[in-house]
Design an enzyme around this catalytic site. Structure first.
Site, PDB file in Angstrom:
ATOM      1  N   ARG A   1       0.846  -1.189   0.000  1.00 56.38           N
ATOM      2  CA  ARG A   1       0.000   0.000   0.000  1.00 56.38           C
ATOM      3  C   ARG A   1       0.885   1.245   0.000  1.00 56.38           C
ATOM      4  O   ARG A   1       1.137   1.856   1.031  1.00 56.38           O
ATOM      5  CB  ARG A   1      -0.915  -0.015   1.219  1.00 56.38           C
ATOM      6  CG  ARG A   1      -1.829  -1.228   1.255  1.00 56.38           C
ATOM      7  CD  ARG A   1      -2.389  -1.467   2.644  1.00 56.38           C
ATOM      8  NE  ARG A   1      -3.245  -2.655   2.687  1.00 56.38           N
ATOM      9  CZ  ARG A   1      -3.655  -3.218   3.807  1.00 56.38           C
ATOM     10  NH1 ARG A   1      -3.288  -2.738   4.980  1.00 56.38           N
ATOM     11  NH2 ARG A   1      -4.419  -4.298   3.777  1.00 56.38           N
TER      12      ARG A   1
ATOM     13  N   ASP B   1       2.458   4.929  -0.337  1.00 54.68           N
ATOM     14  CA  ASP B   1       1.938   6.212   0.131  1.00 54.68           C
ATOM     15  C   ASP B   1       1.748   7.198  -1.008  1.00 54.68           C
ATOM     16  O   ASP B   1       2.184   6.977  -2.142  1.00 54.68           O
ATOM     17  CB  ASP B   1       2.895   6.818   1.167  1.00 54.68           C
ATOM     18  CG  ASP B   1       2.929   6.035   2.459  1.00 54.68           C
ATOM     19  OD1 ASP B   1       1.931   5.358   2.755  1.00 54.68           O
ATOM     20  OD2 ASP B   1       3.958   6.096   3.158  1.00 54.68           O
TER      21      ASP B   1
ATOM     22  N   TYR C   1      12.994  -1.768  -2.979  1.00 55.64           N
ATOM     23  CA  TYR C   1      12.700  -0.350  -3.211  1.00 55.64           C
ATOM     24  C   TYR C   1      13.968   0.371  -3.640  1.00 55.64           C
ATOM     25  O   TYR C   1      15.084  -0.036  -3.289  1.00 55.64           O
ATOM     26  CB  TYR C   1      12.201   0.319  -1.922  1.00 55.64           C
ATOM     27  CG  TYR C   1      10.772   0.059  -1.549  1.00 55.64           C
ATOM     28  CD1 TYR C   1       9.751   0.903  -1.986  1.00 55.64           C
ATOM     29  CD2 TYR C   1      10.441  -1.018  -0.729  1.00 55.64           C
ATOM     30  CE1 TYR C   1       8.435   0.677  -1.621  1.00 55.64           C
ATOM     31  CE2 TYR C   1       9.126  -1.253  -0.355  1.00 55.64           C
ATOM     32  CZ  TYR C   1       8.131  -0.402  -0.804  1.00 55.64           C
ATOM     33  OH  TYR C   1       6.815  -0.636  -0.435  1.00 55.64           O
TER      34      TYR C   1
ATOM     35  N   ARG D   1      11.978   5.471   3.603  1.00 61.60           N
ATOM     36  CA  ARG D   1      12.204   6.915   3.516  1.00 61.60           C
ATOM     37  C   ARG D   1      12.982   7.442   4.719  1.00 61.60           C
ATOM     38  O   ARG D   1      13.779   8.379   4.591  1.00 61.60           O
ATOM     39  CB  ARG D   1      10.862   7.633   3.372  1.00 61.60           C
ATOM     40  CG  ARG D   1      10.183   7.379   2.020  1.00 61.60           C
ATOM     41  CD  ARG D   1       8.721   7.752   2.029  1.00 61.60           C
ATOM     42  NE  ARG D   1       8.529   9.168   2.351  1.00 61.60           N
ATOM     43  CZ  ARG D   1       7.336   9.719   2.596  1.00 61.60           C
ATOM     44  NH1 ARG D   1       6.242   8.939   2.571  1.00 61.60           N
ATOM     45  NH2 ARG D   1       7.222  10.995   2.869  1.00 61.60           N
TER      46      ARG D   1
END
Length: 503
Positions: A50, A52, A110, A197
């Site tokens: 999910r 952001d 990622y 992040r």
């Protein structure tokens, strides 16, 4: 009804993330609408990650169920004609009806992209974070190395209302510098909210010289979000892909400064049993580790999970709730020994035959058949047998009775001791005293070669074996390990609820 799996790429700039929301357009909303119109039935997709608001993807995964007869591999082409140009389905295929993108073991990857130059570049502004301050890539690499492995990443996640286990495993974390572009590429078993992040924001602080690389270890130890760097902007983050596990790992090892364990999953496919050895664990982490790894074994298909805490007695409390699991005492593993002496019983009815390389498969099958229901008898593989055969101190024998193979014996020679690792008799030959004769012969052979001790291990609930050894003069020396067991008896609906909560 069939289930379709899709691999998705999208530019997250114009969307409020993946999940349906009331305050803006999301990827999930657009897909549901386009699929419902295409297939002419209500469709609700289930996404693997999910992402952001503002986060991009090149390999997110989603599934949906449909009764439409359109071939699965054609759906992606038909759907792309109805989607906006910033969302594209890369592939579509049919999967098993119960295949769920968030309930499969996988490695997620990622990338966080940084443009590191004096002046921003307009064509990269939506897909990278601009930093005019020079970043030292080598320092960032050294800092990143401390994050690889299984750790509590509580310092690297945004605090949310619901309780969540914050242990995750990072398999690889690379910092790649190419001219004025820096890419932080991270692969792991899963990620906490904003984890990548925050890692990126922390590594940039290291690159700027605000933190020394070694400070990342202190941040991990702190388990406090305030100890880490800022959360880097979403636009620099892209979900690159998900590599799903095609077969269950035989062993999972978790090791860091605070704990070390092994989860043995070899017997899950056939016996639905898993074995957890906790070699060491800090007191404050013990309950969470036991709960987390037990749940992982159950999620992977185990119905029974046996646990041994090698640091001592008392930390596993029977009847206490560890998450969804209650443990009870299972058994103890006992060490038994006997002083070697010559005896008149020579066991002439049995003959020994050293196992040859070409007989490995037969031994493997026999071992796993005989010990199928014996507590703590790990399933043996042909690869393990071949490794043992290469060790000069390991000895593997078939035992024959009247010319027919009736069982086997596996021995380990030590300084002045012969350890009986395994002794097994085929069911059709039991009740004839062959095991007793094998042990008589073994003792006489050991005496001839100057060994002084015979030793073996037996479960406290394997009363037949214990009685045999006791009757032959073996004495109980000590408890080598204490075992506890939990059985998953949850209903499928409850299991689904807890899986959803854990995401």
């Amino acid at each position: 009804m069939k289930r379709i799996k899709m691999v998705l790429a999208y530019d997250g700039t114009n969307y409020c993330g993946w999940q349906l929301q009331t305050n803006g357009v999301t990827i999930e909303e657009v897909l549901n609408k386009a699929l419902s119109e295409l297939l002419r039935e209500p469709i609700a997709v289930i996404g693997a990650s999910r992402t952001d608001s503002g986060v991009h993807a090149e390999g997110n995964v989603a599934v949906f169920d449909t009764e439409n007869r359109m071939p699965a591999d054609k759906i992606c082409f038909a759907l792309n004609q109805r989607l906006p140009e910033d969302i594209r389905v890369q592939s579509s295929e049919e999967v098993a009806p119960d295949w769920h993108p968030r309930k499969q073991n996988c490695v997620k990857t990622y990338e966080y992209r940084i443009l590191n130059r004096k002046v921003d570049m307009p064509t990269m502004r939506l897909y990278s974070y601009f930093s005019y301050f020079p970043l030292n890539v080598e320092r960032m690499r050294r800092a990143a190395s401390f994050l690889v492995g299984e750790h509590d990443f509580k310092s690297f996640c945004t605090v949310r209302g619901q309780a969540e286990d914050t242990v995750r495993t990072i398999y690889r974390l690379d910092v790649i510098g190419e001219k004025n572009r820096i890419t932080i590429r991270v692969s792991g078993s899963g990620f906490l909210y904003n984890m990548v992040r925050i890692i990126a924001g922390t590594l940039m602080k290291v690159g700027m010289g605000v933190y020394p690389p070694e400070h990342v270890k202190e941040i991990l130890r702190a388990r406090n979000r305030q100890a880490a760097g800022p959360t880097a902007p979403a636009k620099g983050l892209t979900l690159m892909g998900m590599e799903y596990e095609t077969e269950l790992k035989k062993k999972i090892v978790g090791k860091n400064e605070d704990w070390e364990y092994q989860l043995i999953q070899t017997e899950i496919p056939e016996k639905k049993k898993a074995y957890l050895f906790i070699n060491r664990c800090a007191e404050e982490d013990f309950d969470r580790l036991l709960t987390r790894v037990t749940h992982q074994a159950v999620r992977n298909g185990a119905r029974q999970v046996y646990v041994c805490d090698r640091e001592g007695e008392g930390r596993i409390v029977p009847g206490k709730a560890y998450g969804y699991y209650l443990f009870r005492r299972a058994h103890n593993m006992l060490e038994m020994k006997k002083t070697v002496s010559r005896n008149e019983n020579d066991g002439r009815e049995v003959e020994w035959e050293r196992v040859s390389p070409w007989q490995v498969s037969s031994l493997c099958t026999m071992y796993n058949t005989i010990f199928y229901e014996v507590p703590n008898s790990a399933t043996l593989t042909e690869e393990e047998i071949r490794q043992w055969m290469s060790n000069s101190r390991w000895h593997l024998y078939f035992v024959r009775s009247q010319g027919q193979i009736a069982g086997f014996l596996m021995l380990i020679e030590k300084e002045q001791e012969v350890e009986i690792d395994s002794l097994g008799i085929l069911e059709e030959y039991r009740g004839r005293g062959l095991a007793k004769q094998m042990l008589w012969q073994l003792e006489n052979r050991a005496a001839q070669r100057g060994f002084q001790i015979l030793s073996l291990g037996v479960s406290s609930i394997n009363t037949a074996a214990w009685s045999l050894y006791k009757g032959l003069g073996f004495s109980e020396e000590k408890v080598t390990s204490r075992w506890y067991v939990t059985e998953d008896q949850s209903d499928p609906g409850q299991q689904t609820k807890r899986e959803e909560k854990g995401r």
